[in-house]
Design a protein around this motif. Structure first.
Motif, PDB file in Angstrom:
ATOM      1  N   TYR A  60       0.835  -1.195   0.000  1.00  0.00           N
ATOM      2  CA  TYR A  60       0.000   0.000   0.000  1.00  0.00           C
ATOM      3  C   TYR A  60       0.877   1.256   0.000  1.00  0.00           C
ATOM      4  CZ  TYR A  60      -3.442  -3.437   1.475  1.00  0.00           C
ATOM      5  OH  TYR A  60      -4.252  -4.536   1.552  1.00  0.00           O
ATOM      6  N   LEU A  61       0.323   2.301  -0.580  1.00  0.00           N
ATOM      7  CA  LEU A  61       1.057   3.558  -0.655  1.00  0.00           C
ATOM      8  C   LEU A  61       0.062   4.702  -0.511  1.00  0.00           C
ATOM      9  CD1 LEU A  61       3.950   4.597  -1.188  1.00  0.00           C
ATOM     10  CD2 LEU A  61       3.358   4.753  -3.601  1.00  0.00           C
ATOM     11  N   ASP A  62       0.275   5.562   0.476  1.00  0.00           N
ATOM     12  CA  ASP A  62      -0.600   6.731   0.642  1.00  0.00           C
ATOM     13  C   ASP A  62      -0.192   7.813  -0.354  1.00  0.00           C
ATOM     14  OD1 ASP A  62      -1.822   5.391   2.648  1.00  0.00           O
ATOM     15  OD2 ASP A  62      -1.087   6.633   4.288  1.00  0.00           O
ATOM     16  N   LYS A  63      -1.176   8.272  -1.129  1.00  0.00           N
ATOM     17  CA  LYS A  63      -0.894   9.260  -2.182  1.00  0.00           C
ATOM     18  C   LYS A  63      -1.867  10.433  -2.075  1.00  0.00           C
ATOM     19  CE  LYS A  63       1.520   8.587  -5.293  1.00  0.00           C
ATOM     20  NZ  LYS A  63       2.940   8.939  -5.487  1.00  0.00           N
ATOM     21  N   LYS A  64      -1.409  11.586  -2.502  1.00  0.00           N
ATOM     22  CA  LYS A  64      -2.267  12.755  -2.626  1.00  0.00           C
ATOM     23  C   LYS A  64      -2.686  12.894  -4.087  1.00  0.00           C
ATOM     24  CE  LYS A  64      -0.217  15.425   1.158  1.00  0.00           C
ATOM     25  NZ  LYS A  64       0.497  16.668   1.527  1.00  0.00           N
ATOM     26  N   GLY A  65      -3.902  13.350  -4.306  1.00  0.00           N
ATOM     27  CA  GLY A  65      -4.383  13.524  -5.667  1.00  0.00           C
ATOM     28  C   GLY A  65      -5.464  14.589  -5.747  1.00  0.00           C
ATOM     29  N   GLU A  66      -5.886  14.866  -6.969  1.00  0.00           N
ATOM     30  CA  GLU A  66      -6.935  15.866  -7.203  1.00  0.00           C
ATOM     31  C   GLU A  66      -8.104  15.205  -7.909  1.00  0.00           C
ATOM     32  OE1 GLU A  66      -7.727  19.836  -9.930  1.00  0.00           O
ATOM     33  OE2 GLU A  66      -5.672  19.329  -9.363  1.00  0.00           O
ATOM     34  N   VAL A  67      -9.308  15.446  -7.403  1.00  0.00           N
ATOM     35  CA  VAL A  67     -10.517  14.894  -8.014  1.00  0.00           C
ATOM     36  C   VAL A  67     -10.786  15.614  -9.333  1.00  0.00           C
ATOM     37  CG1 VAL A  67     -13.004  14.543  -7.746  1.00  0.00           C
ATOM     38  CG2 VAL A  67     -11.489  14.338  -5.760  1.00  0.00           C
ATOM     39  N   ILE A  68     -10.916  14.835 -10.412  1.00  0.00           N
ATOM     40  CA  ILE A  68     -11.215  15.438 -11.708  1.00  0.00           C
ATOM     41  C   ILE A  68     -12.639  15.120 -12.164  1.00  0.00           C
ATOM     42  CG2 ILE A  68      -8.824  15.551 -12.498  1.00  0.00           C
ATOM     43  CD1 ILE A  68      -9.194  12.972 -13.991  1.00  0.00           C
ATOM     44  N   GLU A  69     -13.279  14.186 -11.472  1.00  0.00           N
ATOM     45  CA  GLU A  69     -14.667  13.842 -11.802  1.00  0.00           C
ATOM     46  C   GLU A  69     -15.282  13.110 -10.618  1.00  0.00           C
ATOM     47  OE1 GLU A  69     -17.090  10.908 -14.866  1.00  0.00           O
ATOM     48  OE2 GLU A  69     -15.109  11.624 -15.448  1.00  0.00           O
ATOM     49  N   SER A  70     -16.557  13.393 -10.329  1.00  0.00           N
ATOM     50  CA  SER A  70     -17.243  12.722  -9.238  1.00  0.00           C
ATOM     51  C   SER A  70     -18.712  12.535  -9.601  1.00  0.00           C
ATOM     52  CB  SER A  70     -17.120  13.544  -7.944  1.00  0.00           C
ATOM     53  OG  SER A  70     -17.775  12.893  -6.876  1.00  0.00           O
ATOM     54  N   HIS A  71     -19.226  11.325  -9.400  1.00  0.00           N
ATOM     55  CA  HIS A  71     -20.631  11.067  -9.695  1.00  0.00           C
ATOM     56  C   HIS A  71     -21.140   9.920  -8.818  1.00  0.00           C
ATOM     57  CE1 HIS A  71     -18.265   8.443 -12.399  1.00  0.00           C
ATOM     58  NE2 HIS A  71     -19.256   7.584 -12.265  1.00  0.00           N
ATOM     59  N   VAL A  72     -22.432   9.623  -8.940  1.00  0.00           N
ATOM     60  CA  VAL A  72     -23.078   8.596  -8.116  1.00  0.00           C
ATOM     61  C   VAL A  72     -23.502   7.429  -8.994  1.00  0.00           C
ATOM     62  CG1 VAL A  72     -25.048   8.114  -6.596  1.00  0.00           C
ATOM     63  CG2 VAL A  72     -23.901  10.316  -6.476  1.00  0.00           C
ATOM     64  N   VAL A  73     -23.312   6.198  -8.481  1.00  0.00           N
ATOM     65  CA  VAL A  73     -23.732   4.994  -9.204  1.00  0.00           C
ATOM     66  C   VAL A  73     -24.581   4.131  -8.268  1.00  0.00           C
ATOM     67  CG1 VAL A  73     -21.687   4.991 -10.691  1.00  0.00           C
ATOM     68  CG2 VAL A  73     -21.648   3.708  -8.549  1.00  0.00           C
ATOM     69  N   ARG A  92       2.691   9.332 -10.000  1.00  0.00           N
ATOM     70  CA  ARG A  92       3.248   8.040  -9.596  1.00  0.00           C
ATOM     71  C   ARG A  92       4.564   7.816 -10.323  1.00  0.00           C
ATOM     72  NH1 ARG A  92      -0.001   2.281 -10.047  1.00  0.00           N
ATOM     73  NH2 ARG A  92       1.575   0.961  -9.043  1.00  0.00           N
ATOM     74  N   GLU A  93       5.629   7.721  -9.528  1.00  0.00           N
ATOM     75  CA  GLU A  93       6.975   7.520 -10.076  1.00  0.00           C
ATOM     76  C   GLU A  93       7.318   8.598 -11.103  1.00  0.00           C
ATOM     77  OE1 GLU A  93       7.056   3.546 -11.569  1.00  0.00           O
ATOM     78  OE2 GLU A  93       6.977   2.628  -9.573  1.00  0.00           O
ATOM     79  N   GLY A  94       6.926   9.844 -10.773  1.00  0.00           N
ATOM     80  CA  GLY A  94       7.268  10.979 -11.619  1.00  0.00           C
ATOM     81  C   GLY A  94       6.390  11.159 -12.834  1.00  0.00           C
ATOM     82  N   LYS A  95       5.351  10.321 -12.972  1.00  0.00           N
ATOM     83  CA  LYS A  95       4.465  10.407 -14.132  1.00  0.00           C
ATOM     84  C   LYS A  95       3.020  10.602 -13.678  1.00  0.00           C
ATOM     85  CE  LYS A  95       7.337   7.410 -17.066  1.00  0.00           C
ATOM     86  NZ  LYS A  95       7.370   6.177 -17.890  1.00  0.00           N
ATOM     87  N   GLY A  96       2.231  11.268 -14.501  1.00  0.00           N
ATOM     88  CA  GLY A  96       0.821  11.466 -14.196  1.00  0.00           C
ATOM     89  C   GLY A  96       0.030  10.180 -14.364  1.00  0.00           C
ATOM     90  N   ASP A  97      -0.922   9.943 -13.472  1.00  0.00           N
ATOM     91  CA  ASP A  97      -1.744   8.743 -13.532  1.00  0.00           C
ATOM     92  C   ASP A  97      -3.139   9.088 -13.010  1.00  0.00           C
ATOM     93  OD1 ASP A  97      -2.548   6.161 -13.915  1.00  0.00           O
ATOM     94  OD2 ASP A  97      -1.028   5.256 -12.610  1.00  0.00           O
ATOM     95  N   ARG A 116      -5.341   5.694  -0.161  1.00  0.00           N
ATOM     96  CA  ARG A 116      -4.410   4.576   0.034  1.00  0.00           C
ATOM     97  C   ARG A 116      -4.437   3.702  -1.214  1.00  0.00           C
ATOM     98  NH1 ARG A 116      -4.391   3.026   5.783  1.00  0.00           N
ATOM     99  NH2 ARG A 116      -3.048   4.861   5.694  1.00  0.00           N
ATOM    100  N   LEU A 117      -3.358   3.759  -1.964  1.00  0.00           N
ATOM    101  CA  LEU A 117      -3.250   3.020  -3.224  1.00  0.00           C
ATOM    102  C   LEU A 117      -2.866   1.573  -2.943  1.00  0.00           C
ATOM    103  CD1 LEU A 117      -3.122   2.973  -6.351  1.00  0.00           C
ATOM    104  CD2 LEU A 117      -0.718   3.697  -6.147  1.00  0.00           C
ATOM    105  N   ASP A 118      -3.713   0.656  -3.388  1.00  0.00           N
ATOM    106  CA  ASP A 118      -3.413  -0.773  -3.293  1.00  0.00           C
ATOM    107  C   ASP A 118      -2.597  -1.147  -4.525  1.00  0.00           C
ATOM    108  OD1 ASP A 118      -3.486  -3.605  -3.456  1.00  0.00           O
ATOM    109  OD2 ASP A 118      -5.321  -3.666  -2.263  1.00  0.00           O
ATOM    110  N   LEU A 119      -1.312  -1.411  -4.338  1.00  0.00           N
ATOM    111  CA  LEU A 119      -0.415  -1.649  -5.465  1.00  0.00           C
ATOM    112  C   LEU A 119      -0.714  -2.966  -6.182  1.00  0.00           C
ATOM    113  CD1 LEU A 119       2.916  -0.442  -3.816  1.00  0.00           C
ATOM    114  CD2 LEU A 119       1.455   0.819  -5.406  1.00  0.00           C
ATOM    115  N   LYS A 120      -1.214  -3.948  -5.447  1.00  0.00           N
ATOM    116  CA  LYS A 120      -1.510  -5.247  -6.069  1.00  0.00           C
ATOM    117  C   LYS A 120      -2.855  -5.243  -6.782  1.00  0.00           C
ATOM    118  CE  LYS A 120       1.315  -8.293  -3.210  1.00  0.00           C
ATOM    119  NZ  LYS A 120       1.317  -9.527  -2.368  1.00  0.00           N
TER     120      LYS A 120
END
Length: 212
Positions: free
Chosen positions: A21-34, A52-57, A77-81
């Motif tokens: 696991y890896l804790d990451k910061k990010g920005e919400v670009i879209e949000s909706h309800v399902v 992630r590793e210097g690249k956008g994801d 919390r990013l689950d790497l597996k």
């Protein structure tokens, strides 16, 4: 020799576990309800941009709790597996910097459905619960129109009314970001309800309201 080998194996296992696991910061670009599982209820979905590793994801995460908007900064919390199992942890700050450090997916407190309890919570001035809907709807609509010129044709929302009669905003449907923000402020200023009761005890209640 055996002791050295044991230490090597244990160290390798600890590194493997800590690296899942890896804790990451990010920005919400879209949000909706399902719709929720098997069509029951609803879940929020957020698409998040991060580095992630210097690249956008990007990653898409389903969650419950706090509603998110484009531009919100979040910690997850990013689950790497298995990235699909990644979890949102908290809002770092809102796009308009109005709120900060809001926990997401907190342990669920028992909330009883409005129509499943013996004594419904009553809004200020209401003597019979059958009048709740119309009185609460009028109050919320009038207060909203004091802060914005127009509102959507129909808004669905859940009021969460605690054991003291204090209302807070739960899920909101068919609303824009600004209306939801103003609605939250209106509800924070609402007069107290007479608390709901079930089997002789005050309970926290989820109450569905429509504004139209």
């Amino acid at each position: 020799m055996i002791r050295v080998l044991y230490i090597i194996i244990v160290s390798a296992l600890l590194q493997s576990c800590s690296g899942e696991y890896l804790d990451k910061k990010g920005e919400v670009i879209e949000s909706h309800v399902v719709p929720g599982a098997r069509g029951f209820g609803f879940r929020d979905v957020a698409k998040i941009r991060f580095e992630r590793e210097g690249k956008g994801d990007t990653i898409t995460i389903k969650h419950t709790g706090t509603r998110l908007a484009s531009g919100d900064s979040v910690l997850f919390r990013l689950d790497l597996k298995n990235p699909r199992n990644s979890k949102l942890i908290q809002v770092i700050y809102r796009y308009d910097e109005s709120e900060a450090y809001i926990p997401i997916d907190m342990p669920r407190e028992k909330i009883t459905q409005y129509h499943a309890i013996d004594k419904k919570p009553l809004f200020k001035g209401v003597m019979n619960y059958v009048d709740n809907d119309s009185v609460v709807q009028v109050f919320l609509k009038q207060e909203l129109l004091k802060t914005q010129r127009t509102i959507p044709d129909r808004i669905g929302l859940y009021l969460i009314i605690d054991q003291e009669g204090k209302a807070s905003l739960g899920k909101v449907y068919d609303s824009d970001v600004d209306t939801e923000k103003n609605l939250r402020k209106v509800i924070e200023r609402m007069p107290l309800f007479e608390p709901g009761e079930h089997r002789g005890k005050k309970v926290k209640v989820s109450y569905l309201v429509e504004i139209k």
